[in-house]
Each structure stands twice: as C-alpha cells, then as structure tokens.
Motif scaffolding. Sequence first.
Motif, PDB file in Angstrom:
ATOM      1  N   MET A 276       0.821  -1.208   0.000  1.00  0.00           N
ATOM      2  CA  MET A 276       0.000   0.000   0.000  1.00  0.00           C
ATOM      3  C   MET A 276       0.858   1.263   0.000  1.00  0.00           C
ATOM      4  O   MET A 276       0.642   2.186  -0.800  1.00  0.00           O
ATOM      5  CB  MET A 276      -0.917   0.001   1.224  1.00  0.00           C
ATOM      6  CG  MET A 276      -1.791   1.246   1.337  1.00  0.00           C
ATOM      7  SD  MET A 276      -2.592   1.395   2.954  1.00  0.00           S
ATOM      8  CE  MET A 276      -1.204   1.847   4.000  1.00  0.00           C
ATOM      9  N   LEU A 277       1.849   1.326   0.897  1.00  0.00           N
ATOM     10  CA  LEU A 277       2.665   2.536   1.012  1.00  0.00           C
ATOM     11  C   LEU A 277       3.438   2.800  -0.274  1.00  0.00           C
ATOM     12  O   LEU A 277       3.527   3.943  -0.730  1.00  0.00           O
ATOM     13  CB  LEU A 277       3.625   2.403   2.190  1.00  0.00           C
ATOM     14  CG  LEU A 277       3.020   2.461   3.593  1.00  0.00           C
ATOM     15  CD1 LEU A 277       4.088   2.235   4.648  1.00  0.00           C
ATOM     16  CD2 LEU A 277       2.313   3.797   3.835  1.00  0.00           C
ATOM     17  N   ALA A 278       4.013   1.751  -0.851  1.00  0.00           N
ATOM     18  CA  ALA A 278       4.822   1.933  -2.053  1.00  0.00           C
ATOM     19  C   ALA A 278       3.966   2.178  -3.291  1.00  0.00           C
ATOM     20  O   ALA A 278       4.318   2.997  -4.148  1.00  0.00           O
ATOM     21  CB  ALA A 278       5.716   0.717  -2.263  1.00  0.00           C
ATOM     22  N   ASN A 279       2.834   1.478  -3.396  1.00  0.00           N
ATOM     23  CA  ASN A 279       1.969   1.659  -4.564  1.00  0.00           C
ATOM     24  C   ASN A 279       1.233   2.992  -4.530  1.00  0.00           C
ATOM     25  O   ASN A 279       0.781   3.486  -5.564  1.00  0.00           O
ATOM     26  CB  ASN A 279       0.954   0.524  -4.660  1.00  0.00           C
ATOM     27  CG  ASN A 279       1.601  -0.801  -5.027  1.00  0.00           C
ATOM     28  OD1 ASN A 279       2.732  -0.832  -5.515  1.00  0.00           O
ATOM     29  ND2 ASN A 279       0.907  -1.887  -4.790  1.00  0.00           N
ATOM     30  N   GLY A 280       1.084   3.554  -3.327  1.00  0.00           N
ATOM     31  CA  GLY A 280       0.512   4.892  -3.224  1.00  0.00           C
ATOM     32  C   GLY A 280      -0.975   4.988  -3.416  1.00  0.00           C
ATOM     33  O   GLY A 280      -1.464   5.981  -3.963  1.00  0.00           O
ATOM     34  N   GLU A 281      -1.717   3.969  -2.978  1.00  0.00           N
ATOM     35  CA  GLU A 281      -3.167   4.029  -3.129  1.00  0.00           C
ATOM     36  C   GLU A 281      -3.841   3.299  -1.979  1.00  0.00           C
ATOM     37  O   GLU A 281      -3.447   2.194  -1.610  1.00  0.00           O
ATOM     38  CB  GLU A 281      -3.607   3.418  -4.453  1.00  0.00           C
ATOM     39  CG  GLU A 281      -5.100   3.526  -4.713  1.00  0.00           C
ATOM     40  CD  GLU A 281      -5.490   3.142  -6.124  1.00  0.00           C
ATOM     41  OE1 GLU A 281      -6.613   2.650  -6.314  1.00  0.00           O
ATOM     42  OE2 GLU A 281      -4.671   3.331  -7.045  1.00  0.00           O
ATOM     43  N   GLY A 282      -4.864   3.941  -1.393  1.00  0.00           N
ATOM     44  CA  GLY A 282      -5.619   3.336  -0.317  1.00  0.00           C
ATOM     45  C   GLY A 282      -6.768   2.497  -0.847  1.00  0.00           C
ATOM     46  O   GLY A 282      -6.868   2.205  -2.041  1.00  0.00           O
TER      47      GLY A 282
END
Length: 570
Positions: A276-282
């Motif tokens: 989640m943090l690396a892909n940048g999407e919640g």
Amino acid sequence: MQVVPQPINPLPKEFYYDDKTKWLMRSGEDSNPPFRVCSWLQVEAITRDTTGSNYGYLLHWVDDDNRPKRWAMPAELLASDGTQYRRILLMKGLKISSKVKARQALTYFIQRMGELVQKRVYSVSHIGWHQKSFVHPQVTFKPQFSKDEFVLQTMSSTIGMGRQGSSELWRNSIGKYCQHNTVLNLGICAALASPLLRLCASDGFGIHLAGDSSIGKTAAMYPALSIWGKPSRLCNTWRSTANGLEGTALMFNDCLLALDEIGEVDAKEIGGIAYMLANGEGKNRLKDTCEIRQPPRWKLVFLSTGEVTLEHLMASVGKNIKAGQQVRVIDLQADAGMDMGIFEQTYDQTPAEFADYLKQQSEGCYGCISYDWLNELVNRQNEVSPFYHEIRSRFHCDIPKEADGQVMRVTNKFALLAAAGELAIKWNILDWQTDSCFYSCRKLFFKWLDSRGGVNSGEDLQAIERVRSFIQQYASSRFAVLKTGWNCEVQNCVGVIDARPEYSTEEVYCFYAKDWREVLNGLNASRAARALANAGYLLADTDKLQKKVKLKDGSRPRMYCVKKSILNEH
C-alpha cells in the motif's frame, strides 16, 4: 496590542471594525445596539478545486501573538450550525463571541464576503505537486510565471513542517556530518527524493534500516527529517493500523515519511501495508450515498527502522515474503561494520554522543533546506528527469547483463536517491563534494545485493534457500539412504540420499515429485527446479529437470536430485 493589516476587501454594509478593539462588529437594527462577532477576520478569496467542486473560503486573521493565520475553509462546513468550523477557528486563535446571535452573524458574514470578493484560487486536499506547483503546508511554491494559485484545504494538515534557523546553519551544524556517513547520506537523499518521483515517473518505495538496538537507526532519521521540519513532530511510528497509515501517507504526499520501530506493527498486516505505502493508493470505500469514494493516492519515499527485517517479521507469523514486497521495501542492514553502529565517522565523539548531537542539532535547525529545494524544483523541473537518467545509466554500468528485472528496479530506486542528492549539490543546496551521494548510494546498493544473494530473481533465490534449509533441517530424519548395507525405515519420507559413487561424485538429495511442492511451500515447482539447475545444484537427465533414480525395490521414478554442494555455499 493586536496589530491587524488593512482590509483587503470591502466589508458588507452590515459590518464594520471597531477602531479600538479591531473586533468585527455587526450593526444594530432598529433599537438594537451593535454587537461583537469575532476578532479581526477577512475572506481573501473563494476556493474551489480544478474540477469546479469542493468550494470554500480562504479566511485570514491575526492571533493574539500577532501571527497571521490563513485557512481554506470548506464551504460544506456552513451546512450545519457551524460548530465544526468555529471549533477550528477558535483552536487556531480567532476570538469568537459566545452569543448565539454572534455565531449566526459570523456564518452570515463569511457567506456575504464570499459574494463580494473577486479573487479565485484553487484548493487542494493534500500537500505535494499540483500541476506545476508544490503545495507545502506553510506556503505554495510555483513557477515564476505561473498565474494559478493553490491553497491547502484540509481538516488535518501535516503538523511540524515549519522552519527554524537558516540553510547555512543547517549545512554547518548537521549537513557536513552526514556527507561521509553513508547511512546518514542515504537518509538525506531519501528526504530530497520524494518530490522527484512524479517528475521522473517513478514509483514510491521504502528503505528499511534493520539492526540491533542502540546502534543509531533512529538518530539517522533526524537529519533526514530536518530537511522538511521539526523531526520530533514529523517522526511517526509503525504502531498503527493499515487504515491509520493510509491517512498518514496522504499527509506526507511527495515528502519524506519516517516510520520508526517496525516491530510495533501487526506482523499479519505488514505485507499488505508494504504494498500500500509503495503503490501509493488506499482502499476503495463507499460514501453515505452508496457511491464509490475515490481512494486516497500519494507518492513518497519512506524511511523505516527496526530490529528485524520485513522478511523476518512476516516469517514470525508463518508468512513468506514476496519478491514484489522486497523491491518495494528495501531491507538494509544499518550497521556500518566499524564498531560504531551506523556511523563510519563520529568526529571525535563516541557513537552515543554523536547520535545525541545529531538529534539536538536537528531539533534546533530545520525546514530551511526544503524551502530552497522546492523553490529550485518548481522553476527547474525540466532538468530533473534528464539528470536522473544520466545517474541511472552510471548505475547500470556496474550491473551484470543477466541481472533480473527485480534487481534492476531496485537499482533504479538507488539511482533516484543518488540523483536527488547530486542535484542538490549541483544547485548548491548541499555543499558536499560532487559524487559523494552517488558513491554512498552505490555502496549501499551493493551491500543490499550481497545480502540478497545475487542478481537472480527473488523467487529463484527463495527457491534455492528453501531447498537448502529443508535439507539442513531434515537430512537425517526424512531421507532414506541408498547405500550398500543400509536398511532403515524412514517415517514421513520425502526422498532418498544417493551416496553411491557409481552414480555421482558427491551425495545427492533426491526428492519425490509429490513431496517437492511441500519443500517449496507455495513456489512454482518447475521454476524452482530450473533455478537450481541454472545455479548448478540440480542433477538431471538431458533436457529434463528430473532424473531417473534406481531405488532398492528396482523401480526407477523421476526425482528432483539436488547436489550436496548446495550446503557448502550458504
């Protein structure tokens, strides 16, 4: 005495400012006297986003300490009785009369001012890049000839991104001690790299500094965070849920996110959080109207610390790390190997004293470098991507051609870190030697590559390691031995050990095909065998991944035959 600026816009005819107190007054009607509404307040502009939604009002006031305050208030807060927006204004230093009619008058004043002001600005819900401008919690950096204005319209802005001291003081008291300490150097590069992700069309990622307690891992965060603001207020911990970290990541969009002590996070959730943090999407969520709410999106570099690696933390709850997680969260052993923790130089201090010094100085001088950095970036955006590709090409020169794509992805991430540091040197924001960031990042990249085990894909390395570990653990208990005079029944047998010299010059561990999958624990069986063959550990028939083995009962099943030499190269 409160000092207020001259009104920017004319007031509605029903309101005026008291000459002595500077309070906003509502004129009396009929026989009713005038009454106080609030301390000095102006509506500077109407705000809205670039799609023509999320309207609001840009409010301006002065608190009791004569500090000017601005807030882009969402217009939707006026839909109810106004309690929510008044609470925020009171918290931020505006004085509001406690009378009911004064509260009603304040809402009316804001709406009437909105009808009179001519200025229009764009509002954004989070910090970071918006078109060609960078919205900082304190100020918006925009190109020299840009006419568009952006303001931050949010209920939860990032706290701690202020500035104190000067850039020169930071360079002399903090920066010069980071240049020749590779982990500190990397931290500075990470702090500068986040705004470059969008300019270079790169994905977000994390650097996890793993190592024993009290070696200076947390201290490494402080100089990095001092680029953006006060470290003690910007440093977050892993002790949060996935949803909580989703909100935290959005607050640090295009900036450095620091997460301390990975051991505090739920080990069952860490794998998903890493993606989640690396892909940048919640997550996608529903609105009250059953419509899909747009998920929050961000891009950032995050710096993490902990006593265990991501792989070990996941293994503690029986989960295997995926190659995709390993290239998104890069595990680095923080210890520099010089008996000084993460440090290579401590400048005539003990490591503990040096760590305390860095923390103390970072708490006293912060934020100024980010102002210099962003001011250069918004006006020189076209220079960033070509410079990054130049640094990336230099990194690629040292990488074998057969390197797997996963290795190349991590190479590009280290190249981006190096490019950020070298660009700051080129623009005189850092007064370091040219290439000092390049060689620090290069050194740590090869340290990561060595700990990884080579340039093959992560899945191939995992397959080799799992077979090796299985043999080490069960060689004496789950394998029968093909040897003259040896006759011992084995419980839960997975294969045989072929020690017959006429078949091989070394012992061979032969696995039954049905048990090969158990050993690999979810990895692809054929790909794993091919990885062992490419590494020279598999004995197989021509054009096959298996070999026919003659057993004591005369049968000749095809088996996966692994050479004992796999144990010698661990």
